[in-house]
Design a protein around this motif. Structure first.
Motif, PDB file in Angstrom:
ATOM      1  N   GLY A  85       0.597  17.009   5.556  1.00  0.00           N
ATOM      2  CA  GLY A  85       1.396  18.212   5.087  1.00  0.00           C
ATOM      3  C   GLY A  85       0.459  19.591   4.610  1.00  0.00           C
ATOM      4  N   ALA A  86      -0.415  19.125   3.761  1.00  0.00           N
ATOM      5  CA  ALA A  86      -1.301  19.826   3.233  1.00  0.00           C
ATOM      6  C   ALA A  86      -2.223  20.536   4.482  1.00  0.00           C
ATOM      7  CB  ALA A  86      -2.163  19.221   1.940  1.00  0.00           C
ATOM      8  N   LEU A  87      -2.700  19.853   5.156  1.00  0.00           N
ATOM      9  CA  LEU A  87      -3.638  20.198   6.192  1.00  0.00           C
ATOM     10  C   LEU A  87      -3.093  21.155   7.077  1.00  0.00           C
ATOM     11  CD1 LEU A  87      -6.435  19.871   7.155  1.00  0.00           C
ATOM     12  CD2 LEU A  87      -5.689  18.042   8.744  1.00  0.00           C
ATOM     13  N   SER A  88      -1.751  20.851   7.572  1.00  0.00           N
ATOM     14  CA  SER A  88      -0.888  21.657   8.450  1.00  0.00           C
ATOM     15  C   SER A  88      -0.593  22.854   7.609  1.00  0.00           C
ATOM     16  CB  SER A  88       0.506  20.902   8.774  1.00  0.00           C
ATOM     17  OG  SER A  88       1.085  21.696   9.530  1.00  0.00           O
ATOM     18  N   CYS A  89      -0.406  22.761   6.410  1.00  0.00           N
ATOM     19  CA  CYS A  89      -0.034  24.243   5.662  1.00  0.00           C
ATOM     20  C   CYS A  89      -1.219  25.019   5.514  1.00  0.00           C
ATOM     21  CB  CYS A  89       0.551  23.776   4.285  1.00  0.00           C
ATOM     22  SG  CYS A  89       0.726  25.339   3.467  1.00  0.00           S
ATOM     23  N   VAL A  90      -2.528  24.387   5.324  1.00  0.00           N
ATOM     24  CA  VAL A  90      -3.725  25.235   5.106  1.00  0.00           C
ATOM     25  C   VAL A  90      -3.985  25.905   6.693  1.00  0.00           C
ATOM     26  CG1 VAL A  90      -6.107  25.240   4.812  1.00  0.00           C
ATOM     27  CG2 VAL A  90      -4.586  24.106   3.381  1.00  0.00           C
ATOM     28  N   SER A 143       6.472  12.446   8.448  1.00  0.00           N
ATOM     29  CA  SER A 143       6.433  12.543   7.258  1.00  0.00           C
ATOM     30  C   SER A 143       7.533  12.016   6.569  1.00  0.00           C
ATOM     31  CB  SER A 143       5.981  13.860   6.543  1.00  0.00           C
ATOM     32  OG  SER A 143       4.608  14.050   7.005  1.00  0.00           O
ATOM     33  N   LEU A 144       8.838  12.284   7.064  1.00  0.00           N
ATOM     34  CA  LEU A 144      10.071  12.079   6.574  1.00  0.00           C
ATOM     35  C   LEU A 144      10.459  10.445   7.011  1.00  0.00           C
ATOM     36  CD1 LEU A 144      12.377  15.137   7.410  1.00  0.00           C
ATOM     37  CD2 LEU A 144      11.421  14.324   5.192  1.00  0.00           C
ATOM     38  N   GLY A 145       9.902  10.143   8.043  1.00  0.00           N
ATOM     39  CA  GLY A 145      10.013   8.753   8.362  1.00  0.00           C
ATOM     40  C   GLY A 145       9.262   7.713   7.675  1.00  0.00           C
ATOM     41  N   ILE A 146       8.331   7.962   7.234  1.00  0.00           N
ATOM     42  CA  ILE A 146       7.217   7.292   6.225  1.00  0.00           C
ATOM     43  C   ILE A 146       7.932   7.315   4.763  1.00  0.00           C
ATOM     44  CG2 ILE A 146       5.158   7.337   5.016  1.00  0.00           C
ATOM     45  CD1 ILE A 146       3.770   8.398   7.458  1.00  0.00           C
ATOM     46  N   ILE A 147       8.409   8.700   4.283  1.00  0.00           N
ATOM     47  CA  ILE A 147       9.071   8.367   3.061  1.00  0.00           C
ATOM     48  C   ILE A 147      10.304   7.831   3.325  1.00  0.00           C
ATOM     49  CG2 ILE A 147      10.153   9.913   1.457  1.00  0.00           C
ATOM     50  CD1 ILE A 147       7.895  12.167   2.206  1.00  0.00           C
ATOM     51  N   SER A 180       1.139  13.088   3.097  1.00  0.00           N
ATOM     52  CA  SER A 180       0.957  14.311   1.971  1.00  0.00           C
ATOM     53  C   SER A 180      -0.376  15.179   2.539  1.00  0.00           C
ATOM     54  CB  SER A 180       0.655  14.023   0.630  1.00  0.00           C
ATOM     55  OG  SER A 180       1.838  13.318   0.053  1.00  0.00           O
ATOM     56  N   PHE A 181      -1.466  14.235   2.840  1.00  0.00           N
ATOM     57  CA  PHE A 181      -2.526  14.979   3.549  1.00  0.00           C
ATOM     58  C   PHE A 181      -2.074  15.658   4.761  1.00  0.00           C
ATOM     59  CE2 PHE A 181      -6.205  14.759   6.297  1.00  0.00           C
ATOM     60  CZ  PHE A 181      -7.389  15.088   5.483  1.00  0.00           C
ATOM     61  N   SER A 184       0.760  -1.175  -0.016  1.00  0.00           N
ATOM     62  CA  SER A 184       0.067   0.103  -0.056  1.00  0.00           C
ATOM     63  C   SER A 184       0.856   1.200  -0.068  1.00  0.00           C
ATOM     64  CB  SER A 184      -1.119   0.125   1.265  1.00  0.00           C
ATOM     65  OG  SER A 184      -1.430   1.108   1.370  1.00  0.00           O
ATOM     66  N   ASP A 185       0.342   2.162  -0.788  1.00  0.00           N
ATOM     67  CA  ASP A 185       1.225   3.437  -0.630  1.00  0.00           C
ATOM     68  C   ASP A 185       0.240   4.712   0.244  1.00  0.00           C
ATOM     69  OD1 ASP A 185      -1.251   3.893  -2.385  1.00  0.00           O
ATOM     70  OD2 ASP A 185       0.154   4.751  -4.142  1.00  0.00           O
ATOM     71  N   ALA A 186      -0.704   3.979   0.957  1.00  0.00           N
ATOM     72  CA  ALA A 186      -1.584   4.968   1.588  1.00  0.00           C
ATOM     73  C   ALA A 186      -0.841   5.681   2.442  1.00  0.00           C
ATOM     74  CB  ALA A 186      -2.638   4.078   2.385  1.00  0.00           C
ATOM     75  N   PRO A 187       0.421   5.085   3.518  1.00  0.00           N
ATOM     76  CA  PRO A 187       1.228   5.986   4.338  1.00  0.00           C
ATOM     77  C   PRO A 187       1.733   7.105   3.694  1.00  0.00           C
ATOM     78  CG  PRO A 187       1.546   3.631   4.595  1.00  0.00           C
ATOM     79  CD  PRO A 187       0.870   3.617   3.609  1.00  0.00           C
ATOM     80  N   LEU A 188       2.013   7.092   2.420  1.00  0.00           N
ATOM     81  CA  LEU A 188       2.552   8.324   1.694  1.00  0.00           C
ATOM     82  C   LEU A 188       1.548   9.522   1.434  1.00  0.00           C
ATOM     83  CD1 LEU A 188       4.817   6.606  -0.995  1.00  0.00           C
ATOM     84  CD2 LEU A 188       5.720   8.088   1.024  1.00  0.00           C
ATOM     85  N   ASN A 189       0.197   8.697   1.048  1.00  0.00           N
ATOM     86  CA  ASN A 189      -0.837   9.737   0.891  1.00  0.00           C
ATOM     87  C   ASN A 189      -1.141  10.510   2.256  1.00  0.00           C
ATOM     88  OD1 ASN A 189      -0.985   8.954  -1.896  1.00  0.00           O
ATOM     89  ND2 ASN A 189      -2.551   7.192  -1.461  1.00  0.00           N
TER      90      ASN A 189
END
Length: 309
Positions: free
Chosen positions: A234-239, A279-283, A231-232, A223-228
């Protein structure tokens, strides 16, 4: 012929018990048994115990001994590679996989158009509650985020046709998660349930931490869900930070209220920093898997093996 793949790690006591039970079952299957014991770098007398097992007209004993401990996934792959039977099964040597199910499994495959008979535990009796809880959570999570469905409680113990085994062997990735691979290759599979059993001898080498890491590998591999999710987040934090910044600026312009409270600022910075590290750990986990794949190291190294004759 029925090939029986048996991964072993420090199972000196269990091997004679397993072999004796299997020999009782052999006449009921109508098949010649080809045992393939894979010694996964054991530190005890496992290899010696394997070599002492006798071959007969109804059964042939073979073995592969690794140069070190490569893990159960490598042992399964080595056994599947070495198998020659038209039917192949994978079994644990500790007798937690009931040998008496084999005749029924053989009949199910030979009398229908299915390619695999899998087994699953009907319950987790005797297992620590915390391990049972996390196991159920793993199957619930992986089936939500992955396109490959995995049956809750499924064991590696399954009977497969040669065609399915050949398909599994085509999946040559270094980072292996057999439960997922067995499901990913497809083929018609039926499951039968059995009551959970205790080990016949010895102690398990699967600690809670090893099982936890194994489940993480399963999620990353299928699964690539952890990457998604990263990303989510990060986007939520930015907003969220953008909205907070606009609010602070307008409040200062309209009400002349200066921004105060360094503790809250430090807390926010630590929170954002934690999200970034997560996020960096997941990536990094995915990059690490890619790194291992690109090395193209062998899945295992055999120090010693028996002949096919």
């Amino acid at each position: 012929m029925l090939s029986i793949i048996v991964p072993c790690f420090n199972e000196e006591e269990a091997i004679p018990l397993f072999f004796a039970e299997m020999e009782k079952i052999q006449p009921l299957t109508g098949k010649t048994f080809e045992y393939i014991f894979v010694d996964d770098g054991s530190k005890d007398g496992t290899l010696k115990a394997i070599k002492q097992l006798p071959s007969s007209e109804g059964s042939k004993v073979r073995f592969i001994s690794f140069s070190r401990n490569f893990g159960k996934e490598a042992a399964l792959y080595a056994g599947l590679q070495a198998s020659t039977g038209d039917l192949v099964t994978v079994m644990d040597v500790d007798l937690q996989d009931p040998p008496e199910l084999l005749p029924q499994m053989v009949q199910m495959i030979e009398n229908s158009d299915i390619d695999c008979v899998g087994t699953r535990r009907a319950d987790r009796a005797g297992e620590p509650p915390i391990r049972s809880f996390f196991a159920k959570m793993f199957y619930h999570l992986i089936n939500k985020i992955s396109d490959t469905y995995m049956v809750d409680g499924a064991r590696d113990f399954r009977l497969m046709t040669r065609q399915m085994v050949d398909s599994v062997l085509e999946v040559t990735e270094y980072n292996r998660f057999s439960k997922g691979i067995f499901s990913w290759v497809g083929y018609k599979t039926k499951y039968i349930s059995f009551e959970n059993r205790e080990r016949s001898a010895g102690e398990t080498s699967w600690s809670f931490w090893k099982l936890f890491n194994y489940s993480i590998d399963g999620i990353i591999n299928f699964s690539d869900a952890p990457l998604n999710i990263a990303s989510f987040i990060g986007a939520l934090s930015c907003v969220g930070s953008g909205i907070a910044l606009i609010f602070i600026v307008f409040r200062a312009l309209i009400f002349g209220d200066p921004t105060s409270g360094w503790p809250s600022i430090v807390s926010i910075l630590l929170f954002i920093g934690g999200l970034q590290l997560l996020s960096l750990g997941i990536i990094g986990k995915y990059i690490g898997k890619i790194f291992l794949e690109t090395k193209k190291r062998p899945i295992y190294i055999a120090k010693e093996k028996s002949s096919k004759d």
